[in-house]
Design a protein around this motif. Structure first.
Motif, PDB file in Angstrom:
ATOM      1  N   MET A  57      11.722  45.844  48.091  1.00  9.86           N
ATOM      2  CA  MET A  57      12.936  46.639  49.528  1.00  9.86           C
ATOM      3  C   MET A  57      11.894  47.871  50.585  1.00  9.86           C
ATOM      4  N   ARG A  58      10.503  48.561  50.026  1.00  8.37           N
ATOM      5  CA  ARG A  58       9.855  49.582  50.549  1.00  8.37           C
ATOM      6  C   ARG A  58       8.600  47.768  50.617  1.00  8.37           C
ATOM      7  N   ALA A  59       8.671  46.553  50.715  1.00 11.80           N
ATOM      8  CA  ALA A  59       7.370  46.371  51.662  1.00 11.80           C
ATOM      9  C   ALA A  59       7.666  45.361  52.571  1.00 11.80           C
ATOM     10  N   LYS A  60       9.192  45.001  52.575  1.00 10.76           N
ATOM     11  CA  LYS A  60       9.589  43.973  53.391  1.00 10.76           C
ATOM     12  C   LYS A  60      10.550  45.019  54.560  1.00 10.76           C
ATOM     13  N   ALA A  61      11.408  45.746  53.969  1.00 10.78           N
ATOM     14  CA  ALA A  61      12.212  46.857  54.727  1.00 10.78           C
ATOM     15  C   ALA A  61      11.960  47.763  55.568  1.00 10.78           C
ATOM     16  N   ARG A  62      11.987  48.814  55.096  1.00 12.79           N
ATOM     17  CA  ARG A  62      11.313  49.713  55.137  1.00 12.79           C
ATOM     18  C   ARG A  62      10.325  50.736  54.160  1.00 12.79           C
ATOM     19  N   ILE A  63       8.798  50.374  55.275  1.00 12.34           N
ATOM     20  CA  ILE A  63       8.513  50.787  54.757  1.00 12.34           C
ATOM     21  C   ILE A  63       8.054  52.676  54.516  1.00 12.34           C
ATOM     22  N   PRO A  64       7.741  53.076  53.375  1.00  6.01           N
ATOM     23  CA  PRO A  64       7.197  54.399  53.839  1.00  6.01           C
ATOM     24  C   PRO A  64       6.504  54.981  55.160  1.00  6.01           C
ATOM     25  N   GLN A  65       7.110  56.014  55.403  1.00 10.43           N
ATOM     26  CA  GLN A  65       6.011  56.651  56.431  1.00 10.43           C
ATOM     27  C   GLN A  65       5.220  58.001  55.713  1.00 10.43           C
ATOM     28  N   THR A  66       5.153  58.548  54.699  1.00  9.44           N
ATOM     29  CA  THR A  66       4.137  59.386  54.447  1.00  9.44           C
ATOM     30  C   THR A  66       3.421  59.237  53.089  1.00  9.44           C
ATOM     31  N   ILE A  67       3.485  59.949  52.541  1.00  2.72           N
ATOM     32  CA  ILE A  67       2.253  59.468  50.968  1.00  2.72           C
ATOM     33  C   ILE A  67       3.887  60.130  49.958  1.00  2.72           C
ATOM     34  N   GLN A  68       3.951  61.075  50.787  1.00  2.14           N
ATOM     35  CA  GLN A  68       5.011  62.152  49.462  1.00  2.14           C
ATOM     36  C   GLN A  68       6.032  61.054  49.672  1.00  2.14           C
ATOM     37  N   GLU A  69       6.478  59.638  50.138  1.00  2.00           N
ATOM     38  CA  GLU A  69       7.252  58.815  50.348  1.00  2.00           C
ATOM     39  C   GLU A  69       7.349  58.203  49.592  1.00  2.00           C
ATOM     40  N   TYR A  70       5.960  57.943  49.243  1.00  2.53           N
ATOM     41  CA  TYR A  70       5.468  56.766  48.555  1.00  2.53           C
ATOM     42  C   TYR A  70       5.125  57.082  47.443  1.00  2.53           C
ATOM     43  N   ARG A  71       5.106  57.802  47.044  1.00  2.00           N
ATOM     44  CA  ARG A  71       4.704  58.541  46.195  1.00  2.00           C
ATOM     45  C   ARG A  71       6.409  58.429  45.543  1.00  2.00           C
ATOM     46  N   GLU A  72       7.459  58.649  46.440  1.00  4.64           N
ATOM     47  CA  GLU A  72       8.459  58.767  45.500  1.00  4.64           C
ATOM     48  C   GLU A  72       9.342  57.370  45.515  1.00  4.64           C
ATOM     49  N   GLN A  73       8.803  56.480  46.015  1.00  7.77           N
ATOM     50  CA  GLN A  73      10.015  55.182  46.509  1.00  7.77           C
ATOM     51  C   GLN A  73       9.255  54.343  46.152  1.00  7.77           C
ATOM     52  N   VAL A  74       7.597  53.778  45.574  1.00  9.95           N
ATOM     53  CA  VAL A  74       6.635  52.960  45.125  1.00  9.95           C
ATOM     54  C   VAL A  74       5.485  53.257  44.427  1.00  9.95           C
ATOM     55  N   GLU A  75       5.527  54.430  43.814  1.00  4.20           N
ATOM     56  CA  GLU A  75       4.559  55.276  43.002  1.00  4.20           C
ATOM     57  C   GLU A  75       5.204  55.379  41.302  1.00  4.20           C
ATOM     58  N   ARG A  76       6.144  56.064  41.439  1.00  8.66           N
ATOM     59  CA  ARG A  76       7.201  56.663  40.359  1.00  8.66           C
ATOM     60  C   ARG A  76       7.680  54.483  40.193  1.00  8.66           C
ATOM     61  N   PRO A  77       8.254  54.220  40.700  1.00  7.83           N
ATOM     62  CA  PRO A  77       9.029  52.851  40.046  1.00  7.83           C
ATOM     63  C   PRO A  77       7.810  52.039  38.910  1.00  7.83           C
ATOM     64  N   GLU A  78       6.616  51.724  39.747  1.00  6.56           N
ATOM     65  CA  GLU A  78       5.306  51.831  39.553  1.00  6.56           C
ATOM     66  C   GLU A  78       5.275  51.878  37.862  1.00  6.56           C
ATOM     67  N   MET A  79       5.079  53.372  38.123  1.00  5.14           N
ATOM     68  CA  MET A  79       4.866  53.800  36.740  1.00  5.14           C
ATOM     69  C   MET A  79       5.366  54.761  36.048  1.00  5.14           C
ATOM     70  N   GLU A  80       6.264  54.179  36.092  1.00  9.86           N
ATOM     71  CA  GLU A  80       8.256  54.112  35.466  1.00  9.86           C
ATOM     72  C   GLU A  80       7.873  52.721  34.499  1.00  9.86           C
ATOM     73  N   PHE A  81       7.306  51.398  35.062  1.00  7.61           N
ATOM     74  CA  PHE A  81       7.305  50.311  34.640  1.00  7.61           C
ATOM     75  C   PHE A  81       5.930  50.138  33.901  1.00  7.61           C
ATOM     76  N   PHE A  82       4.602  50.754  33.749  1.00  4.43           N
ATOM     77  CA  PHE A  82       3.812  50.885  33.390  1.00  4.43           C
ATOM     78  C   PHE A  82       3.652  51.671  32.128  1.00  4.43           C
ATOM     79  N   GLY A  83       4.735  52.416  32.109  1.00  2.00           N
ATOM     80  CA  GLY A  83       5.197  53.518  31.046  1.00  2.00           C
ATOM     81  C   GLY A  83       5.875  53.026  30.161  1.00  2.00           C
ATOM     82  N   ALA A  84       6.951  52.048  30.354  1.00  2.00           N
ATOM     83  CA  ALA A  84       7.574  51.576  29.416  1.00  2.00           C
ATOM     84  C   ALA A  84       7.352  50.210  29.372  1.00  2.00           C
ATOM     85  N   LEU A  85       5.947  49.509  30.120  1.00  2.00           N
ATOM     86  CA  LEU A  85       5.482  48.871  28.787  1.00  2.00           C
ATOM     87  C   LEU A  85       4.959  49.459  28.044  1.00  2.00           C
TER      88      LEU A  85
END
Length: 185
Positions: A75-103
């Motif tokens: 959704m972030r890559a197609k619809a609404r890309i984050p506009q700040t580094i903080q938004e990136y961390r909350e909307q993109v980096e956090r789900p990636e890290m959660e997946f990495f932790g679960a893996l």
């Protein structure tokens, strides 16, 4: 000596003793079989409690984190890309890290094929998050516009294919009929 020639009290006493002995023997065999069955049940319960439950929870968490990160980042890559580094961390980096932790937690329960499939998902996920990072306004202005266009633009085909393959494997693995095979082992 026939039964008719013996006194009645002696016949009743001998039949009672034989019945008691046979009854005691049957009770002992039934008790031993019941104890064996109870021990087998306790072993299955122990396996389920200390091995299967953590495995099931880890695989379910992996599946949930994979699905969440896939759709959130998609959704972030197609619809609404984050506009700040903080938004990136909350909307993109956090789900990636959660997946990495679960893996990382579920890794001990994965066979080699499943592990490879999950790491392909992680790799394609990281490719997409890198492309989102490079398209952030402040990153793009600073250095992103000078980066290779192939890095900035998401490669959707591997992202979707890896997710679909891993999702199919996990869905099959977490299906109730498969779970019952774990219990029966």
């Amino acid at each position: 000596m026939s039964l008719a020639a013996q006194p009645l009290w002696l016949v009743i006493l001998s039949l009672g003793l034989t019945g008691s002995i046979v009854g005691a023997f049957v009770a002992a065999v039934a008790s031993a079989l019941n104890d064996r069955s109870r021990r087998r049940f306790e072993l299955q319960k122990w396996k389920a409690e200390f091995y299967l439950r953590p495995k099931l929870e880890a695989l379910r968490s992996l599946h949930a984190a994979m699905v969440h990160s896939h759709y959130e980042i998609n959704m972030r890559a197609k619809a609404r890309i984050p506009q700040t580094i903080q938004e990136y961390r909350e909307q993109v980096e956090r789900p990636e890290m959660e997946f990495f932790g679960a893996l990382n937690v579920a890794e001990i329960y994965l066979d080699s094929d499943m592990s490879k499939a999950m790491h392909v998902v992680l790799g394609t996920l990281r490719q997409i998050t890198t492309s989102i990072w490079l398209r952030l306004p402040e990153i793009f202005e600073g250095r992103g516009k000078h980066e290779d266009v192939a890095l900035r633009e998401p490669d959707w085909q591997p992202f979707c294919k890896s997710f679909d393959a891993a999702h199919a494997i996990l869905t099959h693995l977490l299906h109730p009929s498969e779970l019952m095979k774990w219990v029966e082992k």
